[in-house]
Design a protein around this motif. Structure first.
Motif, PDB file in Angstrom:
ATOM      1  N   MET A 103       0.826  -1.217   0.000  1.00 33.87           N
ATOM      2  CA  MET A 103       0.000   0.000   0.000  1.00 33.87           C
ATOM      3  C   MET A 103       0.858   1.265   0.000  1.00 33.87           C
ATOM      4  O   MET A 103       0.587   2.219  -0.694  1.00 33.87           O
ATOM      5  CB  MET A 103      -0.885  -0.037   1.264  1.00 33.87           C
ATOM      6  N   LEU A 104       1.912   1.187   0.835  1.00 35.68           N
ATOM      7  CA  LEU A 104       2.772   2.375   0.962  1.00 35.68           C
ATOM      8  C   LEU A 104       4.229   1.953   1.125  1.00 35.68           C
ATOM      9  O   LEU A 104       4.516   0.984   1.847  1.00 35.68           O
ATOM     10  CB  LEU A 104       2.330   3.180   2.181  1.00 35.68           C
ATOM     11  N   SER A 105       5.099   2.650   0.433  1.00 31.53           N
ATOM     12  CA  SER A 105       6.520   2.397   0.691  1.00 31.53           C
ATOM     13  C   SER A 105       7.278   3.719   0.685  1.00 31.53           C
ATOM     14  O   SER A 105       7.015   4.612  -0.134  1.00 31.53           O
ATOM     15  CB  SER A 105       7.073   1.404  -0.329  1.00 31.53           C
ATOM     16  N   LEU A 106       8.160   3.822   1.636  1.00 36.30           N
ATOM     17  CA  LEU A 106       8.923   5.049   1.830  1.00 36.30           C
ATOM     18  C   LEU A 106      10.391   4.644   1.943  1.00 36.30           C
ATOM     19  O   LEU A 106      10.739   3.812   2.786  1.00 36.30           O
ATOM     20  CB  LEU A 106       8.432   5.686   3.139  1.00 36.30           C
ATOM     21  N   GLN A 107      11.220   5.200   1.074  1.00 33.71           N
ATOM     22  CA  GLN A 107      12.635   4.807   1.102  1.00 33.71           C
ATOM     23  C   GLN A 107      13.526   6.001   1.344  1.00 33.71           C
ATOM     24  O   GLN A 107      13.448   6.995   0.614  1.00 33.71           O
ATOM     25  CB  GLN A 107      13.016   4.170  -0.241  1.00 33.71           C
ATOM     26  N   ASP A 108      14.347   5.896   2.374  1.00 37.07           N
ATOM     27  CA  ASP A 108      15.347   6.908   2.712  1.00 37.07           C
ATOM     28  C   ASP A 108      14.740   8.326   2.686  1.00 37.07           C
ATOM     29  O   ASP A 108      15.317   9.261   2.138  1.00 37.07           O
ATOM     30  CB  ASP A 108      16.525   6.820   1.723  1.00 37.07           C
ATOM     31  N   ALA A 109      13.589   8.447   3.305  1.00 39.07           N
ATOM     32  CA  ALA A 109      12.868   9.729   3.239  1.00 39.07           C
ATOM     33  C   ALA A 109      13.450  10.754   4.203  1.00 39.07           C
ATOM     34  O   ALA A 109      13.930  10.419   5.282  1.00 39.07           O
ATOM     35  CB  ALA A 109      11.398   9.505   3.546  1.00 39.07           C
ATOM     36  N   ARG A 110      13.365  11.997   3.750  1.00 39.71           N
ATOM     37  CA  ARG A 110      13.843  13.103   4.586  1.00 39.71           C
ATOM     38  C   ARG A 110      12.945  14.316   4.332  1.00 39.71           C
ATOM     39  O   ARG A 110      12.524  14.588   3.207  1.00 39.71           O
ATOM     40  CB  ARG A 110      15.287  13.438   4.194  1.00 39.71           C
ATOM     41  N   VAL A 111      12.623  15.019   5.419  1.00 41.65           N
ATOM     42  CA  VAL A 111      11.843  16.259   5.287  1.00 41.65           C
ATOM     43  C   VAL A 111      12.607  17.383   5.981  1.00 41.65           C
ATOM     44  O   VAL A 111      13.063  17.222   7.117  1.00 41.65           O
ATOM     45  CB  VAL A 111      10.419  16.107   5.890  1.00 41.65           C
ATOM     46  N   ASP A 112      12.778  18.473   5.267  1.00 45.27           N
ATOM     47  CA  ASP A 112      13.448  19.656   5.833  1.00 45.27           C
ATOM     48  C   ASP A 112      12.483  20.826   5.869  1.00 45.27           C
ATOM     49  O   ASP A 112      11.663  20.989   4.972  1.00 45.27           O
ATOM     50  CB  ASP A 112      14.643  20.065   4.939  1.00 45.27           C
ATOM     51  N   TYR A 113      12.616  21.620   6.925  1.00 44.12           N
ATOM     52  CA  TYR A 113      11.907  22.902   6.988  1.00 44.12           C
ATOM     53  C   TYR A 113      12.971  23.992   6.960  1.00 44.12           C
ATOM     54  O   TYR A 113      14.140  23.704   7.260  1.00 44.12           O
ATOM     55  CB  TYR A 113      11.095  23.004   8.288  1.00 44.12           C
ATOM     56  N   PRO A 114      12.597  25.220   6.641  1.00 43.46           N
ATOM     57  CA  PRO A 114      13.622  26.270   6.654  1.00 43.46           C
ATOM     58  C   PRO A 114      14.293  26.341   8.033  1.00 43.46           C
ATOM     59  O   PRO A 114      13.622  26.533   9.039  1.00 43.46           O
ATOM     60  CB  PRO A 114      12.817  27.556   6.372  1.00 43.46           C
ATOM     61  N   GLY A 115      15.560  26.088   8.062  1.00 41.60           N
ATOM     62  CA  GLY A 115      16.314  26.197   9.325  1.00 41.60           C
ATOM     63  C   GLY A 115      16.477  24.921  10.111  1.00 41.60           C
ATOM     64  O   GLY A 115      17.325  24.843  11.004  1.00 41.60           O
ATOM     65  N   HIS A 116      15.668  23.898   9.838  1.00 37.60           N
ATOM     66  CA  HIS A 116      15.868  22.639  10.558  1.00 37.60           C
ATOM     67  C   HIS A 116      15.337  21.435   9.789  1.00 37.60           C
ATOM     68  O   HIS A 116      14.503  21.565   8.896  1.00 37.60           O
ATOM     69  CB  HIS A 116      15.276  22.701  11.967  1.00 37.60           C
ATOM     70  N   MET A 117      15.865  20.273  10.232  1.00 38.56           N
ATOM     71  CA  MET A 117      15.448  19.034   9.588  1.00 38.56           C
ATOM     72  C   MET A 117      14.395  18.355  10.467  1.00 38.56           C
ATOM     73  O   MET A 117      14.538  18.321  11.695  1.00 38.56           O
ATOM     74  CB  MET A 117      16.672  18.138   9.461  1.00 38.56           C
ATOM     75  N   ALA A 118      13.328  17.845   9.859  1.00 38.08           N
ATOM     76  CA  ALA A 118      12.288  17.163  10.641  1.00 38.08           C
ATOM     77  C   ALA A 118      12.713  15.719  10.925  1.00 38.08           C
ATOM     78  O   ALA A 118      12.691  15.256  12.058  1.00 38.08           O
ATOM     79  CB  ALA A 118      10.960  17.197   9.902  1.00 38.08           C
ATOM     80  N   PHE A 119      13.114  15.007   9.861  1.00 39.38           N
ATOM     81  CA  PHE A 119      13.621  13.629  10.018  1.00 39.38           C
ATOM     82  C   PHE A 119      14.371  13.247   8.749  1.00 39.38           C
ATOM     83  O   PHE A 119      14.210  13.893   7.697  1.00 39.38           O
ATOM     84  CB  PHE A 119      12.474  12.632  10.279  1.00 39.38           C
ATOM     85  N   ASP A 120      15.190  12.209   8.860  1.00 45.92           N
ATOM     86  CA  ASP A 120      15.849  11.680   7.654  1.00 45.92           C
ATOM     87  C   ASP A 120      16.021  10.162   7.767  1.00 45.92           C
ATOM     88  O   ASP A 120      15.704   9.570   8.802  1.00 45.92           O
ATOM     89  CB  ASP A 120      17.186  12.402   7.392  1.00 45.92           C
ATOM     90  N   HIS A 121      16.504   9.552   6.701  1.00 47.55           N
ATOM     91  CA  HIS A 121      16.763   8.101   6.639  1.00 47.55           C
ATOM     92  C   HIS A 121      15.580   7.272   7.115  1.00 47.55           C
ATOM     93  O   HIS A 121      15.749   6.297   7.856  1.00 47.55           O
ATOM     94  CB  HIS A 121      18.005   7.740   7.459  1.00 47.55           C
ATOM     95  N   PHE A 122      14.384   7.656   6.744  1.00 49.52           N
ATOM     96  CA  PHE A 122      13.221   6.902   7.207  1.00 49.52           C
ATOM     97  C   PHE A 122      12.751   5.922   6.127  1.00 49.52           C
ATOM     98  O   PHE A 122      12.503   6.315   4.990  1.00 49.52           O
ATOM     99  CB  PHE A 122      12.078   7.848   7.595  1.00 49.52           C
ATOM    100  N   ASN A 123      12.641   4.671   6.544  1.00 52.19           N
ATOM    101  CA  ASN A 123      12.165   3.626   5.622  1.00 52.19           C
ATOM    102  C   ASN A 123      10.942   2.951   6.226  1.00 52.19           C
ATOM    103  O   ASN A 123      10.931   2.646   7.416  1.00 52.19           O
ATOM    104  CB  ASN A 123      13.258   2.570   5.406  1.00 52.19           C
TER     105      ASN A 123
END
Lengths: 231, 242
Positions: free
Chosen positions: A1-21
């Motif tokens: 249904m869903l697959s997420l590979q090495d995901a990363r989300v950045d906001y201006p000035g900071h990172m929310a998360f990275d390397h999410f599988n």
């Protein structure tokens, strides 16, 4: 249904998360727990298409339109009565369908009420109806029950769970409550800002008296230990 | 009831002032009231009232027709706001009433220049209020619209418009007072009908009772318009928790 590979989300000035599988099968119910600020909500928003991924690959069967999201706050529009909130963005000829759904959720008497006339639990039920009427294949829940009292929360957890199972939906929920994560998830994931820390398979997920079982407390203890050990 | 109480207070203060001044320049309110009632049936007075009312309504309608899209566009499109807002701030404080002679030269001495002046003066506070209303729409609602894949038309119809409607009524209330003041001034020049003209004409002719009666009618006209705005707001703005 869903697959997420090495995901990363950045906001201006900071990172929310990275390397999410993450990979979720159809009809699976997955809960994600983690410390405050680990990026749980950002992850859900990225899946719902509300924030872009800075890196990684996201695949959803049916695309973003297959997702239905329930937010932490109900976000009901104060100028619309309950039934019109449920029908937000949909054709008016689905009114009967909306009323039937509201009836199923115990809101038959308040379809013409305005949001400020409802209790917190009722408002969240309306928000749930608004998400469900779109028949989402993947239901995303962002701690929607956090502000409710214990009894209402447990009742709504059971209602959502049985609806998801009955209609063969896939569920992804983020929560800060370990007990809620175990109740709702056949799989519980402990998330950190740098990916998945721990995964627990909940074999007792479908059992109705799950909250009273020794296994429930054992899982709670295990998850708590993992969360406490996080930096 | 609240209006009756307000009228009683005004009348009381008026009586006190009339007693203290003891001059024809401040007549007693009951004299003015009786004169006003007697003259209200006068056809000439009807023409003054209708002329003023039409100028105000036309000015308000024209101003809002321009202010609503400008305010919404400036509130929704950041790039446009960067251009429109400085222009609005620059022109807003200008004493636009001073441009009445210019308007008269450009648009004639008839109703067009008066209506345009009213609408130009109302436009700025209305556009700024509406723009701020759009900017204050909770981002949660816009996120919700995005999550549920609402079209632009539906976002406007279901979220933006109902969210700013109370602001539009607020701006109507604010600008109604301004428009009445501007109406008075604009009617003192090159007008043959209108309450402003009637007030000034009565003053020049030293007909103070008539002057006060016309001021009273102008004030009643304002009150009726405020009541109308309240009624419209109650009809079109859905109940919500304040």
């Amino acid at each position: 249904m869903l697959s997420l590979q090495d995901a990363r989300v950045d906001y201006p000035g900071h990172m929310a998360f990275d390397h999410f599988n993450l990979s979720i099968e159809s009809r699976e119910m997955v809960s994600i727990v983690g410390k405050s600020g680990c990026g749980k909500t950002s992850l859900l928003y990225a899946i719902a298409g509300l924030v872009p991924l800075s890196q990684g690959i996201l695949r959803i069967k049916g695309g973003a339109s297959a997702c239905g999201i329930m937010f932490q706050q109900d976000r009901l529009l104060p100028w619309k009565p309950v039934v019109d909130n449920v029908l937000l963005g949909l054709r008016k000829d689905r009114k009967h369908e909306a009323e039937t759904l509201l009836e199923k959720l115990g809101l038959a008497d308040v379809t013409k009420h305005y949001p400020h006339e409802l209790s917190g639990g009722m408002r969240q039920r309306v928000a749930l109806a608004r998400a469900l009427i779109r028949k989402p294949a993947l239901l995303l829940l962002d701690e929607p029950l956090a502000s409710l009292d214990e009894r209402t929360r447990e009742r709504l957890q059971d209602e959502i769970k049985s609806y998801v199972a009955e209609h063969s939906l896939t569920l992804l929920m983020v929560t800060h409550s370990i007990a809620e994560a175990i109740t709702m998830g056949s799989r519980v994931i402990v998330m950190t800002p740098h990916g998945v820390d721990f995964e627990l398979h909940n074999a007792h997920h479908a059992e109705t008296d799950l909250r009273q079982k020794d296994e429930f407390f054992a899982m709670e203890k295990l998850l708590r230990r993992h969360l406490e050990d996080l930096p | 009831m609240k209006y009756v109480k307000g009228a009683i207070v005004v009348m009381f203060l008026w009586y006190v002032l009339a007693l203290l001044v003891a001059s024809p320049i401040v007549p007693f309110p009951h004299v003015v009231l009786l004169h006003g009632i007697a003259n209200f049936m006068n056809e000439d007075m009807h023409r003054h009232i209708i002329s003023s009312l039409l100028r105000i309504l036309a000015g308000l309608a024209l101003a809002l027709t321009m202010a609503i899209p400008t305010g919404i566009a400036a509130g929704r499109i950041r790039m446009l706001d960067r251009i429109v807002s400085p222009v609005m701030y620059l022109l807003y404080p200008l004493p636009k009433i001073a441009f009445l002679p210019v308007f008269m030269v450009l648009f004639g001495i008839g109703d067009v220049s008066k209506v345009l002046l009213i609408s130009v003066i109302i436009f700025f506070p209305a556009a700024v209020t509406i723009r701020d209303g759009v900017k204050e729409i909770p981002t949660e609602y816009l996120e919700l619209a995005k999550a549920y894949h609402l079209t632009r038309t539906r976002v406007f119809k279901d979220i933006v418009w109902p969210a700013i409607l109370p602001r539009i009524f607020s701006s109507l209330r604010i600008t109604l007072g301004i428009s009445l003041s501007v109406l008075f001034i604009s009617e003192t020049y090159a007008a043959r009908y209108g309450l402003g003209y009637h007030i000034m004409n009565s003053w020049v002719m030293a007909q103070y009772v008539q002057m006060y009666a016309s001021i009273m009618v102008l004030s009643l006209l304002g009150l009726l318009l405020y009541i109308l705005v309240d009624l419209l707001e109650r009809t079109f703005v859905h109940p919500r928790k304040k």
